[in-house]
Design a protein around this motif. Structure first.
Motif, PDB file in Angstrom:
ATOM      1  N   THR A  20       5.851  -6.454  -5.846  1.00  0.00           N
ATOM      2  CA  THR A  20       5.441  -5.402  -6.769  1.00  0.00           C
ATOM      3  C   THR A  20       6.646  -4.944  -7.569  1.00  0.00           C
ATOM      4  O   THR A  20       7.716  -4.688  -6.998  1.00  0.00           O
ATOM      5  CB  THR A  20       4.857  -4.199  -5.999  1.00  0.00           C
ATOM      6  OG1 THR A  20       3.818  -4.642  -5.140  1.00  0.00           O
ATOM      7  CG2 THR A  20       4.310  -3.158  -6.968  1.00  0.00           C
ATOM      8  N   ASP A  41      13.965   4.114  -6.844  1.00  0.00           N
ATOM      9  CA  ASP A  41      13.217   3.276  -7.788  1.00  0.00           C
ATOM     10  C   ASP A  41      13.674   1.832  -7.612  1.00  0.00           C
ATOM     11  O   ASP A  41      14.863   1.519  -7.767  1.00  0.00           O
ATOM     12  CB  ASP A  41      13.469   3.737  -9.224  1.00  0.00           C
ATOM     13  CG  ASP A  41      12.914   5.133  -9.480  1.00  0.00           C
ATOM     14  OD1 ASP A  41      11.862   5.461  -8.900  1.00  0.00           O
ATOM     15  OD2 ASP A  41      13.529   5.885 -10.257  1.00  0.00           O
ATOM     16  N   ASP A  76       8.724  -2.321 -10.296  1.00  0.00           N
ATOM     17  CA  ASP A  76       8.845  -0.894 -10.636  1.00  0.00           C
ATOM     18  C   ASP A  76       8.193  -0.016  -9.566  1.00  0.00           C
ATOM     19  O   ASP A  76       7.322   0.821  -9.855  1.00  0.00           O
ATOM     20  CB  ASP A  76       8.222  -0.610 -12.007  1.00  0.00           C
ATOM     21  CG  ASP A  76       8.916  -1.366 -13.117  1.00  0.00           C
ATOM     22  OD1 ASP A  76      10.156  -1.475 -13.070  1.00  0.00           O
ATOM     23  OD2 ASP A  76       8.217  -1.856 -14.027  1.00  0.00           O
ATOM     24  N   LYS A  77       8.636  -0.195  -8.348  1.00  0.00           N
ATOM     25  CA  LYS A  77       8.066   0.527  -7.206  1.00  0.00           C
ATOM     26  C   LYS A  77       9.011   1.643  -6.766  1.00  0.00           C
ATOM     27  O   LYS A  77      10.236   1.464  -6.752  1.00  0.00           O
ATOM     28  CB  LYS A  77       7.858  -0.447  -6.038  1.00  0.00           C
ATOM     29  CG  LYS A  77       7.135   0.132  -4.856  1.00  0.00           C
ATOM     30  CD  LYS A  77       5.657   0.287  -5.120  1.00  0.00           C
ATOM     31  CE  LYS A  77       4.915   0.724  -3.864  1.00  0.00           C
ATOM     32  NZ  LYS A  77       3.473   0.909  -4.114  1.00  0.00           N
ATOM     33  N   THR A  78       8.461   2.795  -6.429  1.00  0.00           N
ATOM     34  CA  THR A  78       9.244   3.898  -5.874  1.00  0.00           C
ATOM     35  C   THR A  78       8.956   4.009  -4.388  1.00  0.00           C
ATOM     36  O   THR A  78       7.790   4.061  -3.979  1.00  0.00           O
ATOM     37  CB  THR A  78       8.901   5.235  -6.563  1.00  0.00           C
ATOM     38  OG1 THR A  78       9.206   5.139  -7.962  1.00  0.00           O
ATOM     39  CG2 THR A  78       9.714   6.376  -5.963  1.00  0.00           C
TER      40      THR A  78
END
Length: 229
Positions: A24, A37, A26-28
């Motif tokens: 995935t 981030d 751009d995952k936080t």
């Protein structure tokens, strides 16, 4: 070939997906101290065993410095993931490579990773299978001899048939030889359904996965039957 950072990020995610992993962009994620981030979050789920990697993508024209490796090490430690991977096609400064040595942070390029990752993934899967074999062993010996016989987990004395104990012993023997990394090696007492000589980690994985899955299914049926009685 990527033309900018976003393309490079997507190219990295696509690569991990091609290995059968979830990726995935751009995952936080939440760490112990703060949120982070992440460029690409890579996860693997097999039989209840979860593995998580953080991948940072540096689409730069100059080599990556030690500071960025140290920063990723901090994120890995704070978030508790299994591994951090720092990707750069422009290389790494010597200090960056030294900072990554003997840690769970890997510095590499996407091109280099494509050559090494397959064996890394297979090794990870084999470690999962090792854990699964251990769990199956505990489950197997928690079941009474009578129930093991009644549900096809062991044959009658002197008779041939499926044996969970033999499967566990065989899996452990193959894994022990595989983890030594000396190929090819030969295993005795395999049926005609399985190879007697193993020349790669991939062949070990492809042999053991159906063996342990079959045992897990048999244990599940037996345990459920015992609960229902």
């Amino acid at each position: 070939m990527a033309t900018d950072w976003k393309d490079y990020q997507e190219e990295a995610a696509s690569f991990f997906r091609s290995l059968g992993l979830e990726a995935t962009t751009d995952k936080t994620i939440k760490g112990v101290r703060t949120e982070h981030d992440i460029d690409v979050l890579v996860t693997s789920h097999h039989a209840g065993f979860d593995v998580t990697w953080i991948v940072e993508c540096k689409y730069w024209k100059k080599p990556v410095s030690k500071l960025h490796v140290l920063a990723l090490r901090e994120i890995v430690a704070d978030s508790g993931v299994d591994r951090g991977i720092l990707l750069s096609e422009s290389g790494f400064q010597s200090g960056a490579i030294e900072a990554a040595n003997l840690t769970n942070v890997q510095v590499t390029s996407l091109a280099e990773l494509s050559l090494s990752a397959s064996n890394d993934i297979i090794s990870m899967r084999l470690r999962e299978i090792y854990d699964r074999v251990g769990i199956c062993k505990d489950r197997y010996w928690d079941i009474s001899k009578a129930d093991r016989k009644a549900h096809g987990l062991r044959p009658e004395l002197g008779e041939s048939g499926y044996s969970g104990a033999t499967t566990i012993e065989l899996c452990n023997e193959i894994l022990t030889r595989a983890f030594r990394g000396i190929f090819p090696f030969t295993i005795d007492n395999l049926t005609n359904s399985f190879p007697s000589e193993f020349d790669s980690l991939k062949l070990v994985l492809n042999t053991l996965e159906p063996m342990i899955s079959e045992l897990e299914d048999k244990l599940e049926v037996c345990e459920q039957s015992i609960k229902d009685t």
